[in-house]
Design a protein around this motif. Structure first.
Motif, PDB file in Angstrom:
ATOM      1  N   GLN A  58       0.828  -1.209   0.000  1.00 59.00           N
ATOM      2  CA  GLN A  58       0.000   0.000   0.000  1.00 59.00           C
ATOM      3  C   GLN A  58       0.861   1.257   0.000  1.00 59.00           C
ATOM      4  O   GLN A  58       0.575   2.219  -0.723  1.00 59.00           O
ATOM      5  CB  GLN A  58      -0.929  -0.014   1.218  1.00 59.00           C
ATOM      6  CG  GLN A  58      -1.991  -1.111   1.171  1.00 59.00           C
ATOM      7  CD  GLN A  58      -2.721  -1.277   2.494  1.00 59.00           C
ATOM      8  OE1 GLN A  58      -2.103  -1.196   3.568  1.00 59.00           O
ATOM      9  NE2 GLN A  58      -4.028  -1.522   2.433  1.00 59.00           N
ATOM     10  N   ARG A  59       1.905   1.266   0.805  1.00 57.74           N
ATOM     11  CA  ARG A  59       2.804   2.429   0.845  1.00 57.74           C
ATOM     12  C   ARG A  59       3.494   2.638  -0.500  1.00 57.74           C
ATOM     13  O   ARG A  59       3.735   3.767  -0.930  1.00 57.74           O
ATOM     14  CB  ARG A  59       3.844   2.248   1.947  1.00 57.74           C
ATOM     15  CG  ARG A  59       3.252   2.341   3.361  1.00 57.74           C
ATOM     16  CD  ARG A  59       4.253   1.869   4.405  1.00 57.74           C
ATOM     17  NE  ARG A  59       5.485   2.625   4.361  1.00 57.74           N
ATOM     18  CZ  ARG A  59       6.623   2.230   4.949  1.00 57.74           C
ATOM     19  NH1 ARG A  59       6.666   1.082   5.620  1.00 57.74           N
ATOM     20  NH2 ARG A  59       7.707   2.976   4.873  1.00 57.74           N
ATOM     21  N   ASP A  60       3.822   1.537  -1.165  1.00 58.73           N
ATOM     22  CA  ASP A  60       4.500   1.590  -2.464  1.00 58.73           C
ATOM     23  C   ASP A  60       3.711   2.417  -3.470  1.00 58.73           C
ATOM     24  O   ASP A  60       4.280   3.194  -4.246  1.00 58.73           O
ATOM     25  CB  ASP A  60       4.681   0.155  -2.986  1.00 58.73           C
ATOM     26  CG  ASP A  60       5.169   0.099  -4.417  1.00 58.73           C
ATOM     27  OD1 ASP A  60       6.389  -0.025  -4.607  1.00 58.73           O
ATOM     28  OD2 ASP A  60       4.341   0.183  -5.351  1.00 58.73           O
ATOM     29  N   GLN A  61       2.405   2.286  -3.460  1.00 62.88           N
ATOM     30  CA  GLN A  61       1.569   2.907  -4.485  1.00 62.88           C
ATOM     31  C   GLN A  61       1.483   4.424  -4.360  1.00 62.88           C
ATOM     32  O   GLN A  61       1.069   5.106  -5.302  1.00 62.88           O
ATOM     33  CB  GLN A  61       0.170   2.296  -4.446  1.00 62.88           C
ATOM     34  CG  GLN A  61       0.146   0.831  -4.834  1.00 62.88           C
ATOM     35  CD  GLN A  61      -1.234   0.224  -4.696  1.00 62.88           C
ATOM     36  OE1 GLN A  61      -2.228   0.806  -5.121  1.00 62.88           O
ATOM     37  NE2 GLN A  61      -1.312  -0.951  -4.078  1.00 62.88           N
ATOM     38  N   LYS A  62       1.907   4.964  -3.238  1.00 62.68           N
ATOM     39  CA  LYS A  62       1.771   6.408  -3.018  1.00 62.68           C
ATOM     40  C   LYS A  62       2.760   7.217  -3.859  1.00 62.68           C
ATOM     41  O   LYS A  62       2.382   8.251  -4.430  1.00 62.68           O
ATOM     42  CB  LYS A  62       1.958   6.723  -1.532  1.00 62.68           C
ATOM     43  CG  LYS A  62       1.675   8.176  -1.188  1.00 62.68           C
ATOM     44  CD  LYS A  62       1.719   8.405   0.315  1.00 62.68           C
ATOM     45  CE  LYS A  62       1.391   9.859   0.662  1.00 62.68           C
ATOM     46  NZ  LYS A  62       1.433  10.109   2.122  1.00 62.68           N
ATOM     47  N   HIS A  63       4.015   6.766  -3.957  1.00 60.24           N
ATOM     48  CA  HIS A  63       5.031   7.588  -4.613  1.00 60.24           C
ATOM     49  C   HIS A  63       5.838   6.877  -5.707  1.00 60.24           C
ATOM     50  O   HIS A  63       6.519   7.564  -6.483  1.00 60.24           O
ATOM     51  CB  HIS A  63       6.032   8.109  -3.582  1.00 60.24           C
ATOM     52  CG  HIS A  63       5.438   8.995  -2.537  1.00 60.24           C
ATOM     53  ND1 HIS A  63       4.818  10.191  -2.826  1.00 60.24           N
ATOM     54  CD2 HIS A  63       5.355   8.856  -1.189  1.00 60.24           C
ATOM     55  CE1 HIS A  63       4.387  10.753  -1.717  1.00 60.24           C
ATOM     56  NE2 HIS A  63       4.690   9.962  -0.703  1.00 60.24           N
ATOM     57  N   LEU A  64       5.825   5.555  -5.753  1.00 59.11           N
ATOM     58  CA  LEU A  64       6.775   4.854  -6.618  1.00 59.11           C
ATOM     59  C   LEU A  64       6.243   4.585  -8.018  1.00 59.11           C
ATOM     60  O   LEU A  64       5.071   4.278  -8.207  1.00 59.11           O
ATOM     61  CB  LEU A  64       7.188   3.531  -5.959  1.00 59.11           C
ATOM     62  CG  LEU A  64       7.966   3.688  -4.647  1.00 59.11           C
ATOM     63  CD1 LEU A  64       8.367   2.330  -4.095  1.00 59.11           C
ATOM     64  CD2 LEU A  64       9.206   4.556  -4.851  1.00 59.11           C
ATOM     65  N   TRP A  65       7.159   4.686  -8.980  1.00 63.67           N
ATOM     66  CA  TRP A  65       6.884   4.421 -10.391  1.00 63.67           C
ATOM     67  C   TRP A  65       7.833   3.305 -10.819  1.00 63.67           C
ATOM     68  O   TRP A  65       9.031   3.502 -10.949  1.00 63.67           O
ATOM     69  CB  TRP A  65       7.132   5.687 -11.209  1.00 63.67           C
ATOM     70  CG  TRP A  65       6.697   5.616 -12.644  1.00 63.67           C
ATOM     71  CD1 TRP A  65       6.358   4.520 -13.356  1.00 63.67           C
ATOM     72  CD2 TRP A  65       6.567   6.736 -13.537  1.00 63.67           C
ATOM     73  NE1 TRP A  65       6.029   4.858 -14.649  1.00 63.67           N
ATOM     74  CE2 TRP A  65       6.145   6.207 -14.779  1.00 63.67           C
ATOM     75  CE3 TRP A  65       6.764   8.112 -13.411  1.00 63.67           C
ATOM     76  CZ2 TRP A  65       5.926   7.024 -15.895  1.00 63.67           C
ATOM     77  CZ3 TRP A  65       6.547   8.912 -14.514  1.00 63.67           C
ATOM     78  CH2 TRP A  65       6.121   8.380 -15.738  1.00 63.67           C
ATOM     79  N   PRO A  81      -1.482  -2.226 -10.364  1.00 63.99           N
ATOM     80  CA  PRO A  81      -1.083  -1.271  -9.318  1.00 63.99           C
ATOM     81  C   PRO A  81      -0.203  -1.864  -8.226  1.00 63.99           C
ATOM     82  O   PRO A  81       0.556  -1.136  -7.592  1.00 63.99           O
ATOM     83  CB  PRO A  81      -2.433  -0.808  -8.746  1.00 63.99           C
ATOM     84  CG  PRO A  81      -3.368  -1.950  -9.011  1.00 63.99           C
ATOM     85  CD  PRO A  81      -2.927  -2.537 -10.320  1.00 63.99           C
ATOM     86  N   GLU A  82      -0.286  -3.176  -7.985  1.00 69.20           N
ATOM     87  CA  GLU A  82       0.421  -3.773  -6.844  1.00 69.20           C
ATOM     88  C   GLU A  82       1.735  -4.427  -7.247  1.00 69.20           C
ATOM     89  O   GLU A  82       1.877  -4.988  -8.327  1.00 69.20           O
ATOM     90  CB  GLU A  82      -0.456  -4.822  -6.154  1.00 69.20           C
ATOM     91  CG  GLU A  82      -1.456  -4.254  -5.182  1.00 69.20           C
ATOM     92  CD  GLU A  82      -1.965  -5.303  -4.196  1.00 69.20           C
ATOM     93  OE1 GLU A  82      -1.737  -6.502  -4.420  1.00 69.20           O
ATOM     94  OE2 GLU A  82      -2.593  -4.916  -3.200  1.00 69.20           O
ATOM     95  N   SER A  83       2.696  -4.356  -6.322  1.00 65.73           N
ATOM     96  CA  SER A  83       3.973  -5.045  -6.471  1.00 65.73           C
ATOM     97  C   SER A  83       4.140  -6.044  -5.332  1.00 65.73           C
ATOM     98  O   SER A  83       3.563  -5.877  -4.256  1.00 65.73           O
ATOM     99  CB  SER A  83       5.140  -4.044  -6.435  1.00 65.73           C
ATOM    100  OG  SER A  83       5.044  -3.116  -7.484  1.00 65.73           O
ATOM    101  N   PHE A  84       4.950  -7.068  -5.547  1.00 62.98           N
ATOM    102  CA  PHE A  84       5.285  -7.996  -4.481  1.00 62.98           C
ATOM    103  C   PHE A  84       6.291  -7.320  -3.551  1.00 62.98           C
ATOM    104  O   PHE A  84       7.309  -6.791  -4.011  1.00 62.98           O
ATOM    105  CB  PHE A  84       5.894  -9.281  -5.059  1.00 62.98           C
ATOM    106  CG  PHE A  84       4.965 -10.023  -5.977  1.00 62.98           C
ATOM    107  CD1 PHE A  84       3.936 -10.808  -5.469  1.00 62.98           C
ATOM    108  CD2 PHE A  84       5.109  -9.938  -7.359  1.00 62.98           C
ATOM    109  CE1 PHE A  84       3.075 -11.490  -6.312  1.00 62.98           C
ATOM    110  CE2 PHE A  84       4.257 -10.614  -8.210  1.00 62.98           C
ATOM    111  CZ  PHE A  84       3.239 -11.394  -7.689  1.00 62.98           C
TER     112      PHE A  84
END
Length: 421
Positions: free
Chosen positions: A5-12, A22-25
């Motif tokens: 969830q935190r990943d989706q806020k700023h990372l590309w 939208p999700e990464s492992f």
């Protein structure tokens, strides 16, 4: 809040359509062949994290050598200074590189290693008053994401929006053992029509194209033609280097050796980014002059970072060890047996392997990043194996330290996947 969830806020993330995926492992630990996520689930890393961590993640020997260097010298600019790790790395690397390589130029990653190689080739001809501006490359090759590297790459999914900005590249088919005359005639005609500076190629295996393996004799004939016509040959060993094909370098399988070699990925065992462009003495000598402008004005801030150099030295020491060489042979034999076992499966179109590289093509066509690829990726991860299909190609490139039991599980989940496609 979870890491996902935190990943989706700023990372590309790279190679990703975030609208669709939208999700990464979220991985929190890696050791040997095992990746552990934030929920404690474990996965066998069956592609060595993009072919880098070939001696296993967080290898104790490499960490020890790297840590020792961190306490001695961390970073120093390489334009005005030198240091023992860079010198020793050059000595150890030249010992195992294909015959003829004699000079080492440092970069940051595979793309910049290729970028430097392209510039070396162009400036070599410029410095010798034989200006040439066209490159030859294989169809469907991949050499990186910077502009020069993109130019010589042939996969439009990466290059499409930038096509009008790229350097001039003419493409030839890869030799398959049956198209020898066609390939050489194409090359001959291009050499008559254009001033060709260099030929860049992935020796024996085209990685991003789906681990496509081409013919040794055919490639050797191409390289011999290039040598005869003063076309510089650039071997992109970023993926194939450091044992992947069963020898230290894929170029070791080929009689005619390259003028320039590009290295990265397993060079530093997946621990620290670094790359190298090596070349022959003849190429280096063309840059020696009382004229400053004939020097090679290409530089990266972290060129020859001492910590990265120490890591690379440790990696070479492991590579040449009897343990790793025996492991490579063991994995290659297992791949051969698995290929023989599965090649006649009705869902399998073809199989191939060289060294620790194994690939099979499914009897179905799909987009490179289409639904089938996503379905297979999830299927493998759900069963504790990280495999990253390319279109209808499932490939394996495991760390050399993988156990027989772990390798058997990789094969098993591939067989299970064939029942759902």
């Amino acid at each position: 809040m979870s890491l996902k969830q935190r990943d989706q806020k700023h990372l590309w993330h790279p190679l990703r359509q975030h609208h669709l995926h939208p999700e990464s492992f979220a991985i929190v630990k890696a050791k040997g062949c095992i990746l552990t996520d934030e929920d404690g689930d474990e996965y066998i890393d069956a592609i060595s994290s993009w072919y880098t961590s070939v001696y296993g993640h967080c290898n104790d020997y490499i960490i020890e050598k790297t840590y020792a260097q961190m306490q001695q010298l961390d970073q120093i600019m390489f334009s005005d200074f030198t240091h023992e790790p860079a010198i020793r790395l050059s000595e150890e690397l030249i010992k195992i590189l294909p015959e003829g390589q004699n000079k080492i130029f440092f970069n940051d990653n595979g793309s910049t290693a290729v970028e430097a190689a392209i510039k070396m080739a162009l400036q070599y001809h410029f410095n010798t008053d034989d200006k040439r501006n066209v490159f030859i490359a294989f169809e469907n090759g991949f050499h990186g994401d910077t502009f020069g590297a993109m130019s010589v790459s042939g996969l439009s999914v990466y290059n499409g929006p930038f096509a009008e900005f790229l350097i001039d590249v003419k493409r030839i088919p890869t030799p398959d053992g049956e198209n020898h005359d066609i390939v050489l005639n194409t090359l001959r005609n291009l050499s008559l029509e254009y001033d060709i500076a260099g030929f860049i190629y992935e020796p024996l295996v085209q990685g991003a194209a789906g681990m496509k393996i081409h013919d040794v004799d055919g490639l050797n004939a191409i390289l011999a033609f290039c040598k005869e016509h003063k076309i510089l040959t650039i071997a992109d060993e970023v993926m194939t280097g450091f044992g992947k094909t069963g020898r230290h370098f894929a170029s070791d399988h080929i009689e005619t050796k390259p003028d320039i070699i590009c290295l990265s990925k397993a060079l530093t065992a997946g621990l620290i980014p670094m790359a190298i462009t090596s070349c022959t003495q003849v190429i280096y000598d063309a840059f020696l002059s009382t004229d400053m402008a004939k020097g090679f004005f290409h530089c990266h801030t972290y060129s020859a970072n001492p910590i990265a150099c120490a890591t690379a030295i440790a990696g070479i020491e492991l590579l040449v060890s009897s343990e790793m060489q025996n492991n490579i042979k063991r994995i290659s034999k297992a791949h051969e047996d698995f290929g023989r076992q599965i090649k006649d499966h009705p869902k399998v179109k073809s199989v191939r392997h060289i060294g620790v590289i194994f690939a099979l093509d499914l009897n179905t066509e799909t987009e490179r990043y289409g639904d089938l690829r996503d379905q297979l990726l999830k299927f493998f991860m759900d069963r504790g194996v990280f495999l990253r299909p390319l279109g209808n190609t499932i490939y394996i490139q495991v760390p050399y330290v993988i156990s027989d039991e772990q390798l058997k599980k990789v094969y098993q989940v591939i067989e299970e996947a064939l029942e759902i496609v």
